[in-house]
Scaffold this active site. Structure first.
Site, mmCIF file in Angstrom:
data_model
loop_
_atom_site.group_PDB
_atom_site.id
_atom_site.type_symbol
_atom_site.label_atom_id
_atom_site.label_comp_id
_atom_site.label_asym_id
_atom_site.label_seq_id
_atom_site.Cartn_x
_atom_site.Cartn_y
_atom_site.Cartn_z
ATOM 1 N N LYS A 120 40.750 38.049 33.395
ATOM 2 C CA LYS A 120 40.974 37.672 34.676
ATOM 3 C C LYS A 120 42.307 36.779 34.866
ATOM 4 O O LYS A 120 42.852 36.994 35.959
ATOM 5 C CB LYS A 120 39.839 37.182 35.282
ATOM 6 C CG LYS A 120 38.345 37.868 35.499
ATOM 7 C CD LYS A 120 37.933 38.023 36.832
ATOM 8 C CE LYS A 120 37.136 39.204 36.942
ATOM 9 N NZ LYS A 120 35.749 39.336 37.709
ATOM 10 N N LYS A 202 36.660 48.593 31.541
ATOM 11 C CA LYS A 202 35.443 48.747 32.266
ATOM 12 C C LYS A 202 35.664 49.088 33.664
ATOM 13 O O LYS A 202 36.564 48.786 34.366
ATOM 14 C CB LYS A 202 34.581 47.596 32.241
ATOM 15 C CG LYS A 202 34.695 46.377 32.748
ATOM 16 C CD LYS A 202 33.649 45.464 33.131
ATOM 17 C CE LYS A 202 34.128 44.546 34.039
ATOM 18 N NZ LYS A 202 32.865 43.858 34.971
ATOM 19 N N LYS A 205 35.541 46.730 40.202
ATOM 20 C CA LYS A 205 36.154 46.419 41.692
ATOM 21 C C LYS A 205 37.415 46.016 41.561
ATOM 22 O O LYS A 205 38.137 46.340 42.076
ATOM 23 C CB LYS A 205 35.414 45.669 42.487
ATOM 24 C CG LYS A 205 33.820 46.093 42.845
ATOM 25 C CD LYS A 205 33.108 44.690 43.279
ATOM 26 C CE LYS A 205 31.808 44.905 42.556
ATOM 27 N NZ LYS A 205 31.056 43.711 42.503
HETATM 28 P P1 ADP Z 1 32.841 43.919 39.155
HETATM 29 O O1 ADP Z 1 32.970 43.726 37.332
HETATM 30 O O2 ADP Z 1 32.698 45.144 39.275
HETATM 31 O O3 ADP Z 1 33.389 42.707 39.696
HETATM 32 P P2 ADP Z 1 30.112 42.224 39.036
HETATM 33 O O4 ADP Z 1 30.896 41.251 38.033
HETATM 34 O O5 ADP Z 1 29.722 41.802 40.293
HETATM 35 O O6 ADP Z 1 30.922 43.719 38.949
HETATM 36 O O7 ADP Z 1 28.912 42.734 38.049
HETATM 37 C C1 ADP Z 1 27.648 42.975 38.628
HETATM 38 C C2 ADP Z 1 26.719 43.361 37.341
HETATM 39 O O8 ADP Z 1 27.170 44.616 37.110
HETATM 40 C C3 ADP Z 1 26.869 42.461 35.998
HETATM 41 O O9 ADP Z 1 25.822 42.702 35.336
HETATM 42 C C4 ADP Z 1 27.912 43.254 34.949
HETATM 43 O O10 ADP Z 1 27.511 43.069 33.810
HETATM 44 C C5 ADP Z 1 27.325 44.735 35.599
HETATM 45 N N1 ADP Z 1 28.692 45.650 35.213
HETATM 46 C C6 ADP Z 1 29.912 45.545 36.140
HETATM 47 N N2 ADP Z 1 30.853 46.519 35.702
HETATM 48 C C7 ADP Z 1 30.113 47.249 34.720
HETATM 49 C C8 ADP Z 1 30.428 48.399 33.850
HETATM 50 N N3 ADP Z 1 31.608 48.996 34.291
HETATM 51 N N4 ADP Z 1 29.456 48.940 33.098
HETATM 52 C C9 ADP Z 1 28.281 48.073 33.089
HETATM 53 N N5 ADP Z 1 27.850 47.152 33.647
HETATM 54 C C10 ADP Z 1 28.761 46.738 34.612
#
Ligand code: ADP
Ligand code: TRP
Length: 356
Positions: A120, A202, A205
């Site tokens: 980040k 991965k 968003k």
């Molecule tokens: P983002 O990374 O899109 O901002 P969040 O940080 O809010 O999403 O993640 C919420 C949950 O979703 C967490 O438990 C995170 O590990 C899971 N998660 C987010 N992106 C992925 C992904 N690409 N594959 C598997 N799990 C994910």
């Protein structure tokens, strides 16, 4: 929410309100949340991590809407306030209070080596704020203030759960108590879904709209995004999934294959993995067996299956959007329940650390 007075394990997890819930969130975490709320071995709580989301670049004008949208989507996905406690992090200020105590126990060097902090800091290099560094300590407080034992998350969050275990241990050791449990991460069988636009990263968003499929996307949007997914051009899986994972876990200079090849292989396996999850029995295998893979067949089929799978979600989301008061009431009631446990934990902590 009650800790320790019955045999059920306390399970807790959160999601940031930073955009619409996407397939990565679903396959990596939410699928488990929905399943485990019905498991009698667990007492489940889920929350919207609004304070965490302030550490990213954000627009204050839109934050409240994002919070309400995430609450709405958590209900639409099937979380049921009759089976689990649903709340918003900022309604339980004891989370941030405990975070401060934990700050005094956490070595700076542990935080500086967190992968998410490093990623980040690169993505938002003009906004490397202290919250970004302290993020995992607040996460530890989120979990431990409720005596969380099980934490269903995607693979990217495992490091933060491990740090939570360290912090629980540091606390117990420093104060000579056996108070906080060491929580375990709970993964699904797809703990990491890859981005559609850069499958070496991965799905997230923060990589832009084309990189993910939101659960709320309309069928035509899903089709467009899946059609645009980066994938191996010849349609061949030249590496097995295991070989690919093994190579990607090595340092780039030790992989012996160029990045483009790896990106293509990661892309094709990502699509196959999605079809395994959302397709009908045998569809993914049939595609794999008839190489070269015809993307003109695979991509529309996959898009259709994803759209079918989330048709109910889209309908429920629209219904809930028509009644935002209902959504807010559910989360307010959950916040009150969560606060009872959190207050009790803070009373114990204040006594233990010597300020009361
Ligand atoms: P983002 O990374 O899109 O901002 P969040 O940080 O809010 O999403 O993640 C919420 C949950 O979703 C967490 O438990 C995170 O590990 C899971 N998660 C987010 N992106 C992925 C992904 N690409 N594959 C598997 N799990 C994910
Ligand atoms: N850090 C998590 C994420 O980005 C969200 C989160 C905040 C969380 N607090 C938590 C997850 C506590 C599990 C437990 O996905």
């Amino acid at each position: 929410m009650t800790a320790g007075n019955n045999k059920r394990k306390t399970l807790i997890s959160g999601i940031q309100p930073s955009g619409q819930i996407h397939l990565g969130n679903w396959v990596g975490a939410l699928k488990n949340w929905v399943r485990l709320q019905d498991d009698p071995n667990f007492e489940c709580s889920f929350f919207v991590a609004d304070y965490h989301s302030l550490s990213g670049d954000y627009d204050p004008q839109g934050k409240r809407c994002q919070i309400i949208e995430t609450m709405t989507e958590l209900l639409a996905v099937g979380l049921d306030p009759g089976k689990c406690t649903l709340f918003c992090q900022s309604d339980v200020p004891e989370h941030t209070e405990l975070c401060w105590i934990f700050n005094t126990l956490t070595p700076l060097s542990f935080l500086e080596r967190m992968t998410q902090f490093k990623d980040k800091s690169g993505q938002q290099d003009k906004n490397i704020n202290l919250g970004l560094l302290d993020y995992p300590v607040l996460q530890a407080a989120d979990i431990l203030i409720h005596h969380g034992q099980a934490v269903p998350v995607g693979r990217d969050q495992v490091q933060h759960v491990e740090l939570t275990r360290d912090i629980a241990r540091f606390y117990n050791r420093k104060y000579g108590v056996d108070y906080f449990p060491e929580p375990e991460p709970y993964l699904t069988d797809t703990p990491k879904l890859r981005s559609l636009t850069d499958p070496l990263k991965k799905m997230s968003k923060s990589l832009g709209e084309k990189s993910y499929v939101a659960l709320a996307d309309a069928p035509e949007v899903i089709l467009k995004k899946i059609k645009g997914a980066v994938s191996e051009t010849e349609g061949r899986t030249t590496l097995s999934e295991k070989e690919l994972d093994k190579l990607l876990s090595k340092l780039p200079e030790e992989r012996g294959l160029d990045e483009e090849t790896l990106r293509g292989q990661a892309g094709v396996w990502n699509l196959i993995g999605l079809l395994r999850l959302f397709g009908h029995e045998g569809e993914a295998q049939a595609i794999l067996d008839s190489q070269p893979i015809r993307y003109g067949e695979l991509k529309p089929l996959l898009a259709e299956r994803i759209a079918e799978r989330f048709a109910d979600f889209r309908k429920r989301k629209r219904e809930l959007e028509a009644d935002p008061d209902r959504v807010l009431k559910i989360f307010a009631a959950g916040g009150e329940r969560a606060r009872e446990t959190a207050r009790k934990t803070m009373e114990d902590v204040r006594r233990t650390i010597g300020i009361r």
